[in-house]
Design a protein around this motif. Structure first.
Motif, PDB file in Angstrom:
ATOM      1  N   ARG A  46       1.672  -1.575  -4.613  1.00  0.00           N
ATOM      2  CA  ARG A  46       3.015  -1.227  -5.085  1.00  0.00           C
ATOM      3  C   ARG A  46       3.992  -2.234  -4.530  1.00  0.00           C
ATOM      4  NH1 ARG A  46       3.938   4.079  -7.245  1.00  0.00           N
ATOM      5  NH2 ARG A  46       6.171   3.751  -7.027  1.00  0.00           N
ATOM      6  N   ALA A  47       4.981  -2.613  -5.342  1.00  0.00           N
ATOM      7  CA  ALA A  47       5.999  -3.551  -4.875  1.00  0.00           C
ATOM      8  C   ALA A  47       6.709  -2.937  -3.670  1.00  0.00           C
ATOM      9  CB  ALA A  47       6.995  -3.818  -5.992  1.00  0.00           C
ATOM     10  N   ALA A  48       7.088  -3.799  -2.731  1.00  0.00           N
ATOM     11  CA  ALA A  48       7.714  -3.300  -1.513  1.00  0.00           C
ATOM     12  C   ALA A  48       8.973  -2.515  -1.846  1.00  0.00           C
ATOM     13  CB  ALA A  48       8.056  -4.465  -0.597  1.00  0.00           C
ATOM     14  N   GLY A  49       9.158  -1.419  -1.177  1.00  0.00           N
ATOM     15  CA  GLY A  49      10.333  -0.594  -1.418  1.00  0.00           C
ATOM     16  C   GLY A  49      11.445  -0.937  -0.453  1.00  0.00           C
ATOM     17  N   GLN A  50      12.466  -0.115  -0.413  1.00  0.00           N
ATOM     18  CA  GLN A  50      13.583  -0.367   0.482  1.00  0.00           C
ATOM     19  C   GLN A  50      13.928   0.898   1.245  1.00  0.00           C
ATOM     20  OE1 GLN A  50      17.324  -0.587  -1.886  1.00  0.00           O
ATOM     21  NE2 GLN A  50      15.987  -0.794  -3.679  1.00  0.00           N
ATOM     22  N   LYS A  51      14.417   0.694   2.472  1.00  0.00           N
ATOM     23  CA  LYS A  51      14.961   1.834   3.206  1.00  0.00           C
ATOM     24  C   LYS A  51      16.453   1.881   2.915  1.00  0.00           C
ATOM     25  CE  LYS A  51      11.628   2.836   6.766  1.00  0.00           C
ATOM     26  NZ  LYS A  51      10.980   1.828   7.604  1.00  0.00           N
ATOM     27  N   SER A  71       3.398  12.306   6.224  1.00  0.00           N
ATOM     28  CA  SER A  71       3.200  11.010   6.891  1.00  0.00           C
ATOM     29  C   SER A  71       2.681   9.933   5.940  1.00  0.00           C
ATOM     30  CB  SER A  71       2.248  11.160   8.075  1.00  0.00           C
ATOM     31  OG  SER A  71       0.980  11.604   7.632  1.00  0.00           O
ATOM     32  N   GLY A  72       1.869  10.347   4.936  1.00  0.00           N
ATOM     33  CA  GLY A  72       1.354   9.364   3.995  1.00  0.00           C
ATOM     34  C   GLY A  72      -0.060   8.913   4.302  1.00  0.00           C
ATOM     35  N   ALA A  73      -0.932   9.864   4.670  1.00  0.00           N
ATOM     36  CA  ALA A  73      -2.355   9.557   4.886  1.00  0.00           C
ATOM     37  C   ALA A  73      -2.979   9.092   3.572  1.00  0.00           C
ATOM     38  CB  ALA A  73      -3.080  10.809   5.389  1.00  0.00           C
ATOM     39  N   ILE A  74      -4.024   8.225   3.668  1.00  0.00           N
ATOM     40  CA  ILE A  74      -4.614   7.688   2.435  1.00  0.00           C
ATOM     41  C   ILE A  74      -5.040   8.793   1.473  1.00  0.00           C
ATOM     42  CG2 ILE A  74      -5.393   5.378   3.134  1.00  0.00           C
ATOM     43  CD1 ILE A  74      -8.188   6.598   3.561  1.00  0.00           C
ATOM     44  N   THR A 105       8.542   6.520  -9.496  1.00  0.00           N
ATOM     45  CA  THR A 105       9.442   6.274  -8.372  1.00  0.00           C
ATOM     46  C   THR A 105       9.099   7.242  -7.249  1.00  0.00           C
ATOM     47  OG1 THR A 105      11.189   5.563  -9.872  1.00  0.00           O
ATOM     48  CG2 THR A 105      11.863   6.222  -7.652  1.00  0.00           C
ATOM     49  N   ILE A 106       8.900   6.681  -6.040  1.00  0.00           N
ATOM     50  CA  ILE A 106       8.556   7.513  -4.889  1.00  0.00           C
ATOM     51  C   ILE A 106       9.692   7.468  -3.866  1.00  0.00           C
ATOM     52  CG2 ILE A 106       6.944   7.836  -2.956  1.00  0.00           C
ATOM     53  CD1 ILE A 106       4.762   6.584  -4.737  1.00  0.00           C
ATOM     54  N   VAL A 107      10.124   8.639  -3.445  1.00  0.00           N
ATOM     55  CA  VAL A 107      11.146   8.742  -2.410  1.00  0.00           C
ATOM     56  C   VAL A 107      10.506   9.360  -1.176  1.00  0.00           C
ATOM     57  CG1 VAL A 107      13.303   9.881  -1.738  1.00  0.00           C
ATOM     58  CG2 VAL A 107      13.018   9.031  -4.085  1.00  0.00           C
ATOM     59  N   ALA A 108      10.718   8.734  -0.015  1.00  0.00           N
ATOM     60  CA  ALA A 108      10.174   9.299   1.222  1.00  0.00           C
ATOM     61  C   ALA A 108      11.302   9.670   2.161  1.00  0.00           C
ATOM     62  CB  ALA A 108       9.254   8.293   1.902  1.00  0.00           C
ATOM     63  N   ILE A 109      11.200  10.871   2.708  1.00  0.00           N
ATOM     64  CA  ILE A 109      12.145  11.293   3.739  1.00  0.00           C
ATOM     65  C   ILE A 109      11.315  11.682   4.951  1.00  0.00           C
ATOM     66  CG2 ILE A 109      13.833  13.062   4.387  1.00  0.00           C
ATOM     67  CD1 ILE A 109      14.596  13.026   1.345  1.00  0.00           C
ATOM     68  N   ASN A 110      11.513  10.929   6.041  1.00  0.00           N
ATOM     69  CA  ASN A 110      10.694  11.157   7.221  1.00  0.00           C
ATOM     70  C   ASN A 110      11.476  10.678   8.440  1.00  0.00           C
ATOM     71  OD1 ASN A 110       8.554  10.865   9.285  1.00  0.00           O
ATOM     72  ND2 ASN A 110       7.187  11.274   7.547  1.00  0.00           N
ATOM     73  N   ILE A 153       4.003   6.440   4.825  1.00  0.00           N
ATOM     74  CA  ILE A 153       4.544   6.785   3.505  1.00  0.00           C
ATOM     75  C   ILE A 153       5.598   5.765   3.069  1.00  0.00           C
ATOM     76  CG2 ILE A 153       6.365   8.355   4.409  1.00  0.00           C
ATOM     77  CD1 ILE A 153       4.340   9.077   1.241  1.00  0.00           C
ATOM     78  N   PHE A 154       6.301   5.151   4.044  1.00  0.00           N
ATOM     79  CA  PHE A 154       7.338   4.184   3.687  1.00  0.00           C
ATOM     80  C   PHE A 154       6.753   2.932   3.038  1.00  0.00           C
ATOM     81  CE2 PHE A 154       9.880   6.497   7.033  1.00  0.00           C
ATOM     82  CZ  PHE A 154      10.824   6.995   6.151  1.00  0.00           C
ATOM     83  N   GLN A 155       5.432   2.695   3.259  1.00  0.00           N
ATOM     84  CA  GLN A 155       4.815   1.509   2.641  1.00  0.00           C
ATOM     85  C   GLN A 155       4.609   1.659   1.145  1.00  0.00           C
ATOM     86  OE1 GLN A 155       1.307   0.748   5.010  1.00  0.00           O
ATOM     87  NE2 GLN A 155       2.573   0.794   6.852  1.00  0.00           N
ATOM     88  N   VAL A 156       4.583   2.890   0.659  1.00  0.00           N
ATOM     89  CA  VAL A 156       4.414   3.057  -0.792  1.00  0.00           C
ATOM     90  C   VAL A 156       5.694   3.558  -1.458  1.00  0.00           C
ATOM     91  CG1 VAL A 156       1.933   3.536  -0.646  1.00  0.00           C
ATOM     92  CG2 VAL A 156       3.551   5.428  -0.670  1.00  0.00           C
ATOM     93  N   ALA A 157       6.680   3.932  -0.637  1.00  0.00           N
ATOM     94  CA  ALA A 157       7.903   4.518  -1.203  1.00  0.00           C
ATOM     95  C   ALA A 157       8.799   3.438  -1.790  1.00  0.00           C
ATOM     96  CB  ALA A 157       8.656   5.284  -0.132  1.00  0.00           C
ATOM     97  N   ASP A 158       9.395   3.713  -2.936  1.00  0.00           N
ATOM     98  CA  ASP A 158      10.391   2.802  -3.493  1.00  0.00           C
ATOM     99  C   ASP A 158      11.687   2.912  -2.708  1.00  0.00           C
ATOM    100  OD1 ASP A 158       9.008   1.878  -6.085  1.00  0.00           O
ATOM    101  OD2 ASP A 158       8.712   4.044  -6.039  1.00  0.00           O
ATOM    102  N   TYR A 159      12.005   4.149  -2.300  1.00  0.00           N
ATOM    103  CA  TYR A 159      13.215   4.388  -1.511  1.00  0.00           C
ATOM    104  C   TYR A 159      12.857   5.272  -0.331  1.00  0.00           C
ATOM    105  CZ  TYR A 159      15.382   2.816  -5.826  1.00  0.00           C
ATOM    106  OH  TYR A 159      15.718   2.082  -6.921  1.00  0.00           O
TER     107      TYR A 159
END
Ligand SMILES: Cc1cc2nc3c(=O)[nH]c(=O)nc-3n(C[C@@H](O)[C@H](O)[C@H](O)COP(=O)(O)OP(=O)(O)OC[C@H]3O[C@@H](n4cnc5c(N)ncnc54)[C@H](O)[C@@H]3O)c2cc1C
Ligand SMILES: Cc1cc2nc3c(=O)[nH]c(=O)nc-3n(C[C@H](O)[C@H](O)[C@H](O)COP(=O)(O)OP(=O)(O)OC[C@H]3O[C@@H](n4cnc5c(N)ncnc54)[C@H](O)[C@@H]3O)c2cc1C
Lengths: 275, 322
Positions: free
Chosen positions: A252-257, B266-269, B280-285, B292-298
């Protein structure tokens, strides 16, 4: 009661997947018992024992079709408490679910277990086929994806809580039958056998399969392990499934915080057009 | 040349959304094999749902019998296998739902067919691509038996549109019904007005960090505001915070909505395996290092206690301007 547990070895699922020549690179892989099969062994042990007195009320036989090295995974199951093992020599490449089910059906004809307990899927191929195929071949009932299991007092049937899309389905099957297990079967009170007191709890929290004790590991070395070859069972062993190639998924393309929730919502509306 | 026999689940006179993905695969397979699509409906209510299915397939076969009221692999598999023979099927397919996954391998055994599970793509002929190793790789396989069984990953096949013409509907005999000593005692399910998890456009999922079931109510409020389905990680379902059928992942449901909120996950495999196809993936952690932030768009690094009420507030504002 006699319980047969087919187990499969899989490359350690915690390790990163590497490819070589269009296939999974297994050189130097470390092999472990398929997670669900470890849970199947645990289930079988719980079904046949009195957990409080420690006495055994039946036999647990583990079987694998695999190369010489796969004997190690059988030993792990023996160390957990299984009574004996059968290894049927076979190359991973020469097996598919149909061949595995056909060979296991022959093993069952010979061993005549009251119950087969196995994993719902192998975590390498994720096929989720062998248990159902085996039950179909034998004309036995099947209870797949079990989260809870209760053995009737007369040992003639099992009632299984199955996690299905719509919730939990309670299915009763007459024995002999095939049971495939899901993750939650190893929770502390998921398995009841009408021998262990119903109030007994296997550990706390999420539970889990038992560890092999040092004594168990020592005992496993002396437990019988029969060596067979697929040829002994007289089945057609030509796999119907051929792997043509393996690829890795696009990253997946890198996302942003983003700094805060208002910014997030603004981006979801304007940028992602997701709201 | 061979036909495609598509086992279709239905509910109250209509096909389930999951069945439409199967039919979409079946049409692709029919053009590859030069055969036709036969939708197969089995169970109580099959005859009533037949006409609805005829909008999607050239042929519909229904099998209605009072003893087929609840799905059982033991009673359904022989019917599917027999009809596969009678209708010259080259492929027998179903969606990889809990029913499809339970049924098709048993059908394969009865037909001595090879099988490809949970496929993501038809490559042509009897070549299929499917995820393996919790979705960390894709394997392309060729199955060489005369009849092939296939289950189809719902999130990878867009629901079929109506064909534009009306297919023929016929009924077939159930034959001798033998449950082989199996029966369903009951099904515990929680009725919900939310969309089905596997076909929802938006999914709001919570993890262990939510703490307890009561806290999940706040996520549910967010979901209801968005018309979303609820999902969860295994840790949250194991802990009994929410029902097991909310679990997303390798051993739960596979989802690919337009928008996926992963809150305190957390985003385990094994979790990613079930949701990384989302648009679109949003992560709140609260942990900036959570995978999970490695696959999240935001991603927003904060607690759910702070984030969820704010999200509800901000989304209400957006809705008010529309
Ligand atoms: C190097 C390598 C190459 C391979 N090449 C191919 C290939 O070309 N074509 C192909 O189709 N497959 C190939 N495979 C996978 C094949 O060997 C699978 O093991 C086989 O398809 C059956 O397992 P499954 O993953 O389908 O089982 P599932 O249906 O997911 O497994 C369910 C259960 O079946 C039981 N089980 C499965 N396998 C065994 C076993 N061997 N012994 C005892 N019990 C078992 C276990 O209880 C397991 O939990 C390859 C594997 C490796 C490692
Ligand atoms: C064979 C196998 C199959 C599996 N299948 C699945 C599956 O299908 N689905 C699945 O989900 N898992 C599955 N798992 C389990 C998986 O490995 C993980 O254990 C699980 O996903 C963890 O769930 P979690 O992220 O909720 O919990 P944790 O990993 O404990 O993460 C909790 C997260 O919450 C965050 N957090 C805590 N408090 C707050 C707060 N107040 N605000 C914000 N964030 C907070 C923490 O920083 C942490 O990142 C499987 C495991 C195995 C071995």
């Amino acid at each position: 009661m006699k319980i047969l547990v087919p187990i499969k070895r899989v490359p350690d699922p915690e390790l990163k997947v590497k490819l070589k020549d269009g296939a999974i690179d297994l050189a130097g892989a470390s092999w472990v018992v398929n997670t669900f099969d470890e849970y199947a062994v645990e289930t079988a042990l719980r079904l046949r024992e009195n957990a409080e007195s420690g006495e055994s009320h039946g036999e647990v036989v583990v079987v694998t079709i695999g190369p010489d090295d796969a004997g190690q995974q059988l030993r792990s199951a023996l160390a957990m408490g299984a009574d004996r093992a059968i290894r049927i020599d076979g190359e991973d490449k020469a097996l598919d679910s149909r061949v595995v089910a056909a060979v296991l059906a022959k093993v069952i004809e010979a061993e005549k277990p009251d119950l087969v307990v196995m994993g719902k899927q192998a975590v390498d191929g994720d096929a989720n086929q062998v248990g159902q195929m085996l039950a179909g071949k034998l004309g036995w009932p099947q209870a797949t994806f079990a989260a809870t299991v209760e053995l009737a007092a007369d040992k003639a049937s099992l009632t299984v809580g199955r996690e299905v899309d719509a919730g939990v389905e309670y299915k009763t099957i007459a024995l002999p039958g095939v049971l495939t297990v899901d993750l939650r079967v190893v929770a502390p009170t998921s398995v009841k056998n009408n021998i262990t007191p119903a109030s007994h709890s296997y550990g706390t929290g999420e539970g889990g399969p038992r560890y092999a004790s040092l004594k168990g590991i020592m005992a496993a070395k002396k437990k019988p392990m029969e060596q067979k070859s697929i040829g002994d069972y007289g089945v057609d062993v030509t796999p119907a499934t051929r792997e043509l190639g393996v690829t890795l998924p696009a990253a997946r393309a890198a996302g942003q915080k983003v700094a805060d929730i208002p910014t997030l919502v603004k981006k979801l509306v304007d940028e992602a057009k997701a709201l | 040349m061979g036909n495609i026999l598509a086992f279709c689940e239905f509910d109250g006179g209509a096909l389930r959304a999951s069945a439409l993905s199967n039919l979409s695969f079946a049409r692709q397979a029919a053009s590859a094999h030069g055969g036709e699509v036969i939708a197969l409906l089995i169970g109580v209510g099959a005859a009533a749902a037949g006409p609805a299915a005829a909008a999607y397939a050239a042929k519909v076969v229904t099998v209605e019998h009072g003893d087929l009221g609840h799905y059982l692999a033991e009673t359904y598999a022989p019917i599917v296998a027999r009809l596969a023979g009678e209708h010259g099927a080259a492929i027998v397919c179903a969606t990889a739902t809990s029913v499809g996954k339970d049924l098709l391998p048993r059908v394969a055994a009865l037909l001595d067919a090879g099988m490809a599970s949970d496929i993501s793509k038809l490559e042509g002929g009897n070549r299929f691509t499917r995820p393996i190793l919790a979705g960390n790789a894709y394997s392309t396989v060729e199955v060489s038996t005369p009849v092939v069984c296939v289950t189809v990953r719902q999130s990878e096949f867009a629901p079929a549109e109506p064909t534009g013409s009306t297919g023929s509907v016929s009924s077939a005999d159930a034959g001798a019904i033998d449950a082989k000593g199996a029966r369903i005692d009951r099904v515990d399910s929680q009725k919900s007005d939310r969309p089905e998890l596997t076909s929802a456009k938006v999914v709001v999922a919570g993890g262990r960090g939510m703490g307890n079931g009561e806290n999940f109510k706040q996520l549910e409020a967010l979901a209801d505001l968005l018309g979303a389905a609820m999902g969860a990680s295994r840790a949250a379902t194991d802990a009994g915070m929410v029902p097991a059928d909310w679990q997303v992942g390798q051993t739960g449901k596979i989802v690919a909505p337009n928008l996926y909120f992963a809150v305190a996950i957390s985003g385990a495999i094994q979790h990613l395996a079930g949701m990384k196809g989302s648009k679109t993936i949003v992560a709140i952690n609260k942990d900036p290092e959570a995978p999970i932030f490695q696959v999240a768009d935001y991603g927003v690094v904060t607690t759910w206690e702070k984030a969820v009420p704010e999200l509800i507030e901000e989304i209400k504002k957006v809705k008010a301007t529309r």
